[in-house]
Each structure stands twice: as structure tokens, then as C-alpha cells.
Design an enzyme around this catalytic site. Structure first.
Site, PDB file in Angstrom:
ATOM      1  N   ASN B 159       1.116  -1.656   0.161  1.00 24.49           N
ATOM      2  CA  ASN B 159       0.019   0.208  -0.101  1.00 24.49           C
ATOM      3  C   ASN B 159       1.081   0.693  -0.224  1.00 24.49           C
ATOM      4  O   ASN B 159       0.275   2.093  -0.315  1.00 24.49           O
ATOM      5  CB  ASN B 159      -0.983  -0.128   1.252  1.00 24.49           C
ATOM      6  CG  ASN B 159      -0.339  -0.231   2.794  1.00 24.49           C
ATOM      7  OD1 ASN B 159       0.392  -1.577   2.681  1.00 24.49           O
ATOM      8  ND2 ASN B 159      -0.203   0.623   3.542  1.00 24.49           N
ATOM      9  N   GLN B 197      -4.617  -3.811  -2.152  1.00 25.49           N
ATOM     10  CA  GLN B 197      -4.254  -2.861  -3.342  1.00 25.49           C
ATOM     11  C   GLN B 197      -4.262  -3.466  -4.932  1.00 25.49           C
ATOM     12  O   GLN B 197      -4.066  -2.464  -5.418  1.00 25.49           O
ATOM     13  CB  GLN B 197      -2.590  -1.976  -3.105  1.00 25.49           C
ATOM     14  CG  GLN B 197      -2.778  -1.841  -1.221  1.00 25.49           C
ATOM     15  CD  GLN B 197      -3.464  -0.315  -1.862  1.00 25.49           C
ATOM     16  OE1 GLN B 197      -3.469   0.382  -2.469  1.00 25.49           O
ATOM     17  NE2 GLN B 197      -3.979  -0.241  -0.319  1.00 25.49           N
ATOM     18  N   HIS B 219     -13.488  -0.699  -0.181  1.00 24.40           N
ATOM     19  CA  HIS B 219     -13.820   0.988  -0.880  1.00 24.40           C
ATOM     20  C   HIS B 219     -12.378   0.852  -1.366  1.00 24.40           C
ATOM     21  O   HIS B 219     -12.238   2.541  -1.450  1.00 24.40           O
ATOM     22  CB  HIS B 219     -13.873   1.855   1.052  1.00 24.40           C
ATOM     23  CG  HIS B 219     -12.841   1.249   1.313  1.00 24.40           C
ATOM     24  ND1 HIS B 219     -11.564   2.450   1.352  1.00 24.40           N
ATOM     25  CD2 HIS B 219     -12.138   0.453   2.397  1.00 24.40           C
ATOM     26  CE1 HIS B 219     -10.530   2.025   2.780  1.00 24.40           C
ATOM     27  NE2 HIS B 219     -10.540   0.244   3.174  1.00 24.40           N
ATOM     28  N   CYS B 340       5.496  11.581  11.970  1.00 26.50           N
ATOM     29  CA  CYS B 340       4.266  12.118  12.906  1.00 26.50           C
ATOM     30  C   CYS B 340       2.247  12.675  11.799  1.00 26.50           C
ATOM     31  O   CYS B 340       2.759  13.498  12.312  1.00 26.50           O
ATOM     32  CB  CYS B 340       5.752  14.037  11.855  1.00 26.50           C
ATOM     33  SG  CYS B 340       6.066  13.282  12.943  1.00 26.50           S
TER      34      CYS B 340
END
Lengths: 125, 414
Positions: B159, B197, B219, B340
Site C-alpha cells: 500500500n 491494493q 472501498h 509525525c
């Protein structure tokens, strides 16, 4: 995710750059965490007032915004006053930070303290 | 709000196709029956599920009874791993005293964390290494397999970096191992692939792939969220992991989500109509342009074995979350492997596994294209990106080159 004030300091930081003849430098952060911060200070020897602050920061939006804000907050203060700034004060000044980003404020506060510590050591030598 | 914005995060999720949405609509209000009910309300719903199962079975070239609809790929992955180990517990298979599973280090968290949970229960988890492009070292797989190996699970395509794994090669290796009485009892190891994927772009014929189990999610292919499926080859020893009703041949308890299952099937049908070379052309143009315009860029992953819609870069002296936030301010939706941007502290395990330094992993940007991507979108993002990188580099100054003498503390000091 971020409020307008944080975004403004990230987008248009006023204090980034290096002071080549800085009186004090504080480098904090590490490569694993990914936020690297360097704070450069000009300090008046007589009055102990911080006359100029600049930073170089490799990090996320919050790291850049807190770097810029700590520079704003410490400029014009004496080193004794600057040392007393807590990360909570910095977060408050920015309005708010996502909880996982609060450590960026902590990093900036540590950067200033480290710079001041380095300065004091230099003075006593 | 999303009108002027441009989406470059199709690997995260895709919009529901209008045809899919139309197909789903009647199953919320008009055909609302419980597929397990005997009356006509129920039977109408039942026939919709049967039809969706048939379409899915056609797509993967398997039998309808081999399809287990689930509440998404995470559930399907949990079922694949835990369900296989569960049968060992139930049957008390004496020949496998100390069960082991083998996965790759670049799996999705729904595999990695499930494996870790099994590890806590005493299952041995082994990792087949990947090279610097993210391709698993298939040759090393055979050496990891022994009589205790019950399952090998390797994703079809990654992915983050889009690397396509050699699934057929792996199934061949496993088939060979199964002939060796010293390494296999003939039933194990089973082979599972997370094809989430891959479904949009690659051949997912389970016979050709030679897999025992395969996971997919709706999805990621312009279907609804919260629905997926697990293909389980007939005869595979697997037990359910959630107790309740006898839906899905007793393998997945819970009232069938008719609308979602119908949407999943419609989404699978529409895949065959897609022109995949278009997205690859746009991706190649994007990569070429970024590499030409910006210096200090690494292109992460494989050029040869790669999904046609994936691009992943690392920009020296810029941090990924800062890049993504900047792109967002300019109206682009993108993604990063930087810690982060995540809830955790560690940078992407995928980028680390392919040998990137911490800083390069933090400096990553993933752009994934899809059916809605146009030539104009590419032109716009390649115009927007260089000034963003320049700006972040001017702010970071010399920090990217800083040397570290001290050992990094366990809490990373941050």
C-alpha cells in the site's frame, strides 16, 4: 487538524534562519523522531536580554510552528525569564495543538533551555 | 468543498462509483429484509446476496461457497490468520506442536498486528525478508518453512510503495515444500495473500495465483467502506473467530449487510471496464516531472514490479507531514510515511524495511492516482510541489545534515 494560528506560523514563520555569530545555540530532537530543531540566540551580556532568536527546523508543521512561536516568546526577554517558559505556555500561545503534537512544544522549550545552558557554561569558563 | 480540491490518495480510499451507489440504494429502504428470513422480504435480500456472491466468485474464478463476506479487509485478515490457528486449537492437531506462521515485514497493520497478537499466544512468527525495492526474497522462504509452519501470508501489492509481490512464485515454492515429507504434512503450510491494493489493477484469479486464501476490500475499488471478503479455498481448515449466527456458511456471524455486499459486487464488475494504462501514463509523467524539477529526491520502491497508480518519494531536508500539510493548504490530498502524520512515534515500517534511513522515511510523500486523476491534476501538482519543498528546505537549513553522537533514547527524546 491545526488551528489557523499554528498554520500561520507554519506557513509564514518570521524567525527561521541561522545566526552565524550566535551567542548561544540549542540543538534538540533526533532522527528517529524526525523533528530536528536548532535555536540560535543573540544575548546582551550586560542586561542578559535575548535580542534575537532564529531557528532551523526539519520537522512537521507543528514543529515549525512551535519553533517560530518560541522565538517570538523569548525575544526581548531575559534569559532568566525565557528559562521559565513551560511547554504549556507555548501551547496556550498557539491556541491549541493536537495531543500527539504537544511534544513539539516540549521540544522547542527544551531547545531554548539547552541554548541558555550552553550560554551559561560558556560564561563561567 | 472537495470541488476545487485534487485527490492524490486513492490508496487510502476511493469515492463510491455512482453506478455502485445506484445499485446499493434500494437495499436500504425498499429491499430491507434479513437475508436469513424465510418470507419474501428476506428472500429478496437473500437473492441479492446470492447474486453478489456469484459476481465475486466469477471475478476471483472460484465457487460462491468459497467467498466469505466480511466487514472489511481488516476483519478478513484477522479471520485468515486467527481462523487457521483456531482450527489447530479445536482439532488439537498433534502433528503441529509448535505452530509457526511466516509473513513479510511490509504487511498492512491488520496482518502485522494480528501476527503479533498470535505471537503473544505462543505462535512463532517468522519474517521473510524483502530487498531494497520491497520484493520479498522468495528464495529464502523455503528455508524458513518447516513441519510447524501452518501459514504463509504475503501481500499481493504494498500500500505504501506499490511493490507487487511474486505471489505465483511463492505458491510454487509452497507447492514444492508440500511434496517434502520432512517439511510438510501435505496440508500445511497454507498460503494467504492480502490483495487489497491489487484488485483494481492485477489479475486476481485465485487458480492462477495458487493461493488458499485472499483478502479484498470494497472501498479501495470505488465501493463502500466497511465491507470486504475473504476467499477461502474449499477444504481449507479454518474456523470462525466470531460467535453468533450461521451466516456465510457459519464462517462470519452477523446479519448480512446487503447494500454493502451488493455495492462490493458492483464495484468488482466495474473493474473490468477500466483502462489501466491511462493511470500508469499519468503516474509516469508525474514521477518524471518530480525527479526532473526537484533535486535531492529518492524514488522509493520498485520501478518494474509496481502498481500503476503509486508514486513514493523522499525529499531530503523536508519532512513528510509538513509536505502533506502544505499540499493540503494548496488543495491536494496526499499521504506520508512519516511518524509525525501517524498516531505512533515510529516512521513507516515499510520504508524502514526497504532500508531507508529514519530521516528519509520521515521525508516521504506518497501520491496515489485513480480513476478521477487527469492530466491537468498532474500538471497542477508538479507545479505546486517544488516551491513547497524549497520552502521547507529553507526552514530546515542544515538540520538534515546534522550528526548524532548520542544514542537515541527509547522514548526518542520527544
Amino acid at each position: 487538524m491545526y488551528n489557523d494560528k499554528v498554520i500561520e506560523h507554519f506557513k509564514n514563520p518570521k524567525n527561521f534562519g541561522k545566526i552565524p555569530d550566535a551567542d548561544a545555540v540549542g540543538e534538540v530532537g533526533n532522527h528517529r523522531c524526525g523533528d530536528l530543531m536548532a535555536l540560535y540566540l543573540k544575548i546582551d551580556k550586560e542586561s542578559q536580554v535575548i535580542s534575537e532568536v532564529k531557528f532551523e527546523t526539519l520537522g512537521c508543521a507543528a514543529a515549525i510552528a512551535t519553533s517560530d512561536m518560541i522565538a517570538e516568546m523569548t525575544k526581548g526577554k531575559t534569559i532568566a525569564e525565557a528559562e521559565k517558559i513551560k511547554f504549556q505556555d507555548l501551547v496556550k500561545e498557539l491556541g491549541e495543538l493536537p495531543s500527539i503534537k504537544v511534544h513539539c512544544a516540549d521540544l522547542a522549550v527544551h531547545g531554548i533551555r539547552k541554548a541558555i545552558d550552553n550560554y551559561k557554561k560558556k560564561q563561567t569558563k | 468543498m472537495t470541488k476545487d480540491k485534487i485527490y492524490f490518495d486513492y490508496a487510502a480510499t476511493t469515492p463510491v462509483d455512482h453506478e455502485v451507489f445506484e445499485a446499493m440504494k434500494p437495499y436500504f429502504t425498499d429491499i430491507f429484509g434479513n437475508a436469513s428470513s424465510i418470507h419474501q422480504f428476506g428472500q429478496e435480500a437473500r437473492s441479492a446476496v446470492d447474486n453478489a456472491r456469484k459476481i465475486s466468485a466469477d471475478f476471483f474464478d472460484c465457487k460462491g461457497s468459497e467467498i466469505i463476506f466480511t466487514g472489511g479487509a481488516t476483519e478478513a485478515n484477522n479471520l485468515a490468520l486467527k481462523g487457521i490457528l483456531q482450527t489447530l486449537k479445536i482439532s488439537g492437531q498433534k502433528q503441529i506442536a509448535n505452530p509457526e506462521i511466516i509473513i513479510s515485514p511490509i504487511e498492512h497493520h491488520s496482518i502485522l498486528d494480528t501476527a503479533r497478537a498470535l505471537q503473544k499466544e505462543g505462535i512463532v512468527v517468522k519474517y521473510v525478508p524483502v530487498d531494497n525495492f520491497g520484493r520479498i526474497k522468495a528464495g529464502e522462504l523455503a528455508t524458513l518453512i518447516n513441519l510447524n509452519t501452518v501459514l504463509v501470508s504475503v501481500m499481493y501489492a504494498n500500500n505504501e510503495i506499490g511493490t507487487i509481490e511474486p505471489i505465483r512464485e511463492i505458491s510454487n515454492i509452497i507447492a514444492e515444500v508440500k511434496k517434502d515429507a520432512k517439511k510438510s504434512n501435505g496440508i500445511y503450510p497454507l498460503f494467504h495473500t492480502d490483495a487489497v491494493q491489487a484488485v483494481e489493477y492485477l489479475d486476481c484469479n485465485v487458480e492462477t495465483l495458487g493461493v488458499d486464501m485472499l483478502t479484498m476490500s470494497a472501498h479501495k475499488i470505488y465501493g463502500p467502506k466497511g465491507v470486504g471478503l475473504l476467499y477461502v479455498k474449499r477444504g481449507t481448515p479454518i474456523a470462525r473467530i466470531m460467535d453468533g449466527g450461521a451466516q456465510e456458511s457459519g464462517m462470519r456471524a452477523g446479519t448480512t449487510n446487503i447494500a454493502s455486499v451488493v455495492g462490493l459486487a458492483k464495484a468488482l464488475e466495474l473493474i473490468r471496464k477500466q483502462d489501466r494504462s491511462k493511470v500508469m501514463g499519468l503516474r509516469d509523467k508525474l514521477v518524471e516531472s518530480v525527479m526532473k524539477q526537484i533535486t535531492g529526491v529518492k524514488y522509493n520502491g520498485s520501478k518494474k514490479f509496481r502498481l500503476p497508480n503509486n508514486a513514493n518519494f523522499s525529499f531530503e531536508g523536508a519532512e513528510g507531514e509538513g509536505i502533506v500539510v502544505s499540499l493540503d493548504m494548496d488543495g491536494f490530498g496526499a499521504s506520508t510515511g512519516s511518524a509525525c502524520a501517524a498516531e505512533g512515534l515510529e516512521p513507516s515500517h515499510v520504508l524502514k524495511a526497504i532500508g531507508l534511513s529514519d530521516l528519509d522515511a520521515h521525508a516521504s510523500l506518497r501520491l496515489t492516482l485513480g480513476r478521477g486523476t487527469t492530466d491537468e491534476h498532474i500538471s497542477k501538482i508538479v507545479t505546486a510541489l517544488p516551491p513547497i519543498i524549497d520552502r521547507l528546505r529553507s526552514i530546515s537549513g542544515g538540520q538534515a545534515k546534522r550528526e548524532f553522537k548520542d544514542k537515541v533514547p527509547d522514548d526518542f527524546g520527544c
